[in-house]
Design a protein around this motif. Structure first.
Motif, short mmCIF file in Angstrom:
data_model
loop_
_atom_site.label_atom_id
_atom_site.label_comp_id
_atom_site.label_asym_id
_atom_site.label_seq_id
_atom_site.Cartn_x
_atom_site.Cartn_y
_atom_site.Cartn_z
N UNK A 77 9.17 2.95 3.46
CA UNK A 77 8.10 1.99 3.32
C UNK A 77 6.62 2.33 3.53
N UNK A 78 6.38 3.42 4.11
CA UNK A 78 5.28 3.75 4.66
C UNK A 78 4.19 4.27 3.57
N UNK A 79 4.84 4.64 2.46
CA UNK A 79 3.76 5.15 1.34
C UNK A 79 3.64 3.83 0.40
N UNK A 80 4.15 2.77 0.54
CA UNK A 80 3.83 1.55 -0.16
C UNK A 80 2.72 0.97 0.01
N UNK A 81 2.04 0.46 -1.26
CA UNK A 81 0.66 -0.44 -1.11
C UNK A 81 0.73 -1.28 -0.20
N UNK A 82 1.64 -2.30 -0.06
CA UNK A 82 1.87 -3.24 0.75
C UNK A 82 3.26 -3.50 1.08
N UNK A 83 3.64 -3.63 2.34
CA UNK A 83 5.03 -3.89 2.60
C UNK A 83 5.02 -4.61 4.18
N UNK A 86 10.67 -4.91 6.25
CA UNK A 86 11.65 -4.66 5.27
C UNK A 86 11.64 -4.38 3.83
N UNK A 87 10.47 -5.06 3.50
CA UNK A 87 10.40 -5.22 1.86
C UNK A 87 9.16 -4.57 1.42
N UNK A 88 9.06 -4.03 -0.01
CA UNK A 88 8.08 -4.05 -0.74
C UNK A 88 7.38 -5.31 -1.13
N UNK A 89 5.97 -5.17 -1.19
CA UNK A 89 5.40 -6.54 -1.91
C UNK A 89 4.85 -6.07 -3.07
N UNK A 90 5.36 -6.70 -4.07
CA UNK A 90 5.05 -6.58 -5.82
C UNK A 90 4.43 -7.86 -6.21
N UNK B 97 -2.60 9.88 -1.44
CA UNK B 97 -2.18 9.57 -0.04
C UNK B 97 -0.93 9.59 0.16
N UNK B 98 0.14 10.12 -0.83
CA UNK B 98 1.45 10.15 -0.58
C UNK B 98 1.98 11.25 0.61
N UNK B 322 3.12 2.50 -8.87
CA UNK B 322 2.22 1.77 -8.09
C UNK B 322 3.01 0.79 -6.83
N UNK B 323 4.33 0.66 -7.30
CA UNK B 323 5.01 -0.41 -6.21
C UNK B 323 5.70 0.07 -5.08
N UNK B 324 6.57 1.13 -5.37
CA UNK B 324 7.28 1.78 -3.90
C UNK B 324 6.36 2.77 -3.38
N UNK B 325 5.64 3.52 -4.22
CA UNK B 325 4.71 4.45 -3.50
C UNK B 325 3.56 4.85 -4.60
N UNK B 326 2.72 5.55 -4.33
CA UNK B 326 1.63 5.82 -5.10
C UNK B 326 0.59 4.67 -5.06
N UNK B 327 -0.68 5.46 -5.74
CA UNK B 327 -1.77 4.49 -5.76
C UNK B 327 -1.69 3.20 -6.74
N UNK B 328 -1.73 2.11 -6.21
CA UNK B 328 -1.79 0.69 -6.97
C UNK B 328 -3.12 0.40 -7.45
N UNK B 329 -3.34 -0.06 -8.65
CA UNK B 329 -4.22 -0.70 -9.20
C UNK B 329 -3.67 -2.01 -9.64
N UNK B 330 -4.34 -3.23 -8.98
CA UNK B 330 -3.85 -4.43 -9.61
C UNK B 330 -4.11 -4.86 -10.80
N UNK B 331 -3.19 -5.57 -11.79
CA UNK B 331 -3.85 -6.10 -12.98
C UNK B 331 -3.33 -7.59 -12.75
N UNK B 332 -3.41 -8.11 -14.07
CA UNK B 332 -3.22 -9.27 -14.32
C UNK B 332 -1.86 -10.07 -14.13
N UNK B 333 -0.85 -9.37 -14.13
CA UNK B 333 0.34 -9.68 -13.79
C UNK B 333 1.11 -8.36 -13.53
#
Lengths: 95, 481
Positions: A77-83, A86-90, B97-98, B322-333
């Motif tokens: 989870x350490x590399x996730x944008x937001x977590x 236990x969970x990834x936030x999407x 930042x990975x 952009x969900x599990x790792x990597x840079x995320x840029x948020x969109x409309x959905x």
């Protein structure tokens, strides 16, 4: 034309890329050249040949089903944008 | 004692004799890197802290009487090889930042062998490119001429060895990304046979083509590193259970096939002259016999390569959402967030290759492009199979050019594709390929000779590198102000 601006829009949607009109135009021009070049393979005499997928023969590798250490949740989870713990936030999947 | 210009073997000997300490090595090499890399930009990330960890570990092992194979040798690794807890960015904004979640098998092997990893090297984003200009960080300059590129995609790994910043480095080669920069930087670069070196922990570009390999300034150092990183790994299902044995009959006559297609139009005159001189040297001094051969399908190689490599890349790079790792840029959905993250995270070259790969795999085009390219790949493999019934190795130029100017033809994606003409076939077929320096062109730019071996016959190509040693092209270091 081997590759039109409409092709760019269709393929970009498949590839989850999003271009503005200017980029669509330049991408169409570049892709047209590249796709034009790779047409070369159409002339190759390959009717009787089997596809060559991997350079080595791949075989199934079987092992006993024994539990082993896997990656720690906190590391994954350490590399996730937001977590949270236990969970990834999407973004919402169902709206 | 000045250690900077020593060979890897010399450093190892001094460390094992306890003439120098691993921390002395870190101090000298890191100071030199931090100063000189400002000029050439070979490194993506310089890791003094990690180097000190490696050195301290080695110090303890030396006190126990251990004699590891790469004891105290400073080494740089390409920025697409994972190290637990340290940046592994593939020189892409999408991974800026990975940090690796585990050590690549080659990293574990380097640590086990007592090497000191000093940082990661600059590369074309996700290893896609031939000039190192597609890095999201900065371009790398060729230490022999700062207006020129070191080649790519492992340009940083080649430049740091050529400039004397480290004696050894690791790169990856999908279509020539070790051999071409080795050629342009005047160092040795080996792409081993597909399956020889574990790719566990190498960020995937094109999985049926990618291979990790080594850079060095002489064949002894190259052999040393190759022996350490080779071997079967259960974590890589494509690695092969074949031991590397570099013993070769030194009295054996080696038959070299010279493909006429490698010397046709488009080959720079300086390159032609130096490669022909090298062949002349080998014939007269190295117990080598040359025979003409033909690889008629070479004309299809680049087109075949770009269909297959981009198809595999478009699939492999699907994970960067952009969900599990990597840079995320948020969109409309959700879908728009995928699109924004990928469009903003990837550079132009990566986007183009994902587009081509997605196109050739899409409904209606799959058979015409992807399956067709796989069949042409068989045709190319058959050419090489035929050739190796007549010769032990194939020799030609590594690159058709002797120097690649920075900022040239940046808007023409095809111009750089064509530079891979002599290298992509070894990847398509899975063969080992080595670029060895064979002199300099009129403008003092290095030129490389490519030796392609039969599958898993690294011993023969490295033996030829040994026999070529006395030609006097090894151990050249570019002066960096």
């Amino acid at each position: 034309m081997n590759f039109t601006e409409d092709n760019v829009r269709e393929v970009a949607a498949l590839a989850r890329l999003k271009f503005d009109d200017k980029k669509i135009a330049s991408m169409a021009e570049q892709m047209d050249k590249i796709v034009g070049y790779v047409q070369l393979i159409q002339d190759a005499p390959v009717d009787d040949l089997e596809p060559f997928i991997y350079p080595t023969e791949l075989t199934n590798v079987l092992r006993e089903d024994i539990p082993q250490e896997s990656l720690a949740t906190v590391d994954v989870l350490a590399n996730c944008h937001k977590a949270d713990e236990h969970f990834f936030y999407v973004p919402p999947v169902i709206e | 004692m000045n250690l900077i210009n020593l060979t890897a073997q010399e450093i190892k000997t001094k460390v094992l004799n306890l003439e120098i300490s691993p921390l002395d090595i870190v101090e000298q090499f890191l100071n030199n890197i931090e100063q000189k890399d400002k000029t050439i930009g070979a490194f993506a990330h310089i890791d003094r802290e990690y180097a000190e960890i490696c050195a301290n570990d080695l110090e303890i092992r030396l006190k126990k009487g251990e004699k590891p194979a790469l004891a105290g040798i400073p080494i740089a690794i390409k920025d697409n090889i994972s190290r637990k807890g340290y940046l592994t960015t593939c020189c892409s904004l999408s991974l800026k930042d990975y940090k690796g979640v585990y050590d690549a098998t080659v990293v574990s092997k380097l640590r086990e062998a007592g090497a000191i990893i000093v940082g990661t090297t600059n590369m074309d984003e996700f290893a896609m490119g031939s000039s190192c200009e597609n890095s999201a960080l900065h371009p790398t300059k060729n230490p022999w001429d700062l207006n020129y590129s070191p080649g790519g995609s492992s340009g940083g790994s080649a430049a740091c060895v050529a400039g004397g910043l480290v004696p050894l480095s690791l790169g990856s080669d999908t279509g020539g990304s070790i051999r071409q920069p080795a050629s342009l930087c005047g160092v040795l670069g080996l792409k081993p046979s597909y399956g020889r070196v574990s790719r566990y922990g190498l960020v995937a570009f094109a999985s049926s083509l990618d291979q990790i390999g080594s850079f060095a300034r002489n064949y002894q150092d190259l052999n040393l590193l190759t022996e350490v990183i080779s071997g079967y790994d259960k974590k890589d299902s494509t690695s092969v259970q074949k031991d590397l044995n570099l013993n070769f009959d030194k009295d054996k006559t080696i038959t070299v096939g010279i493909p006429e297609e490698y010397f046709s139009d488009g080959l720079n005159t300086d390159v032609r002259i130096k490669v022909e001189e090298a062949l002349d040297y080998l014939t007269k001094n190295a117990n080598v016999k040359t025979i003409p051969i033909s690889l008629p399908s070479l004309k299809y190689a680049i087109a075949t390569y770009y269909v297959i490599a981009t198809a595999e890349a478009s699939s492999n790079l699907g994970r960067y959402d952009g969900m599990h790792y990597g840079t995320r840029f948020d969109g409309e959905n959700l879908t728009d967030s995928f699109c924004q993250s990928r469009t903003n995270g990837f550079g132009d070259e990566v986007q183009r290759r994902i587009m081509l790969g997605s196109y050739v795999l899409s409904s209606g085009y799959y058979d015409a492009y992807y399956v067709k390219a796989l069949k042409v790949r068989r045709l190319i493999a058959n050419d090489f199979q035929d050739a190796f019934t007549k010769c032990d190795v194939i020799i030609g130029p590594t690159s058709p050019i002797a120097g690649l100017k920075l900022n040239e033809d940046v808007d023409d994606p095809m111009s750089k594709f064509l530079l891979d003409i002599y290298t992509v076939s070894a990847n398509l077929v899975g063969l080992p390929g080595l670029s060895v320096p064979c002199g300099f062109g009129d403008k003092n730019h290095p030129i490389g000779l490519q030796i392609i071996g039969n599958s898993f016959d690294e011993a023969c190509i490295l033996e030829l590198a040994r026999r070529f040693e006395n030609a006097g092209h090894n151990n050249k270091i570019a002066e960096i102000a």
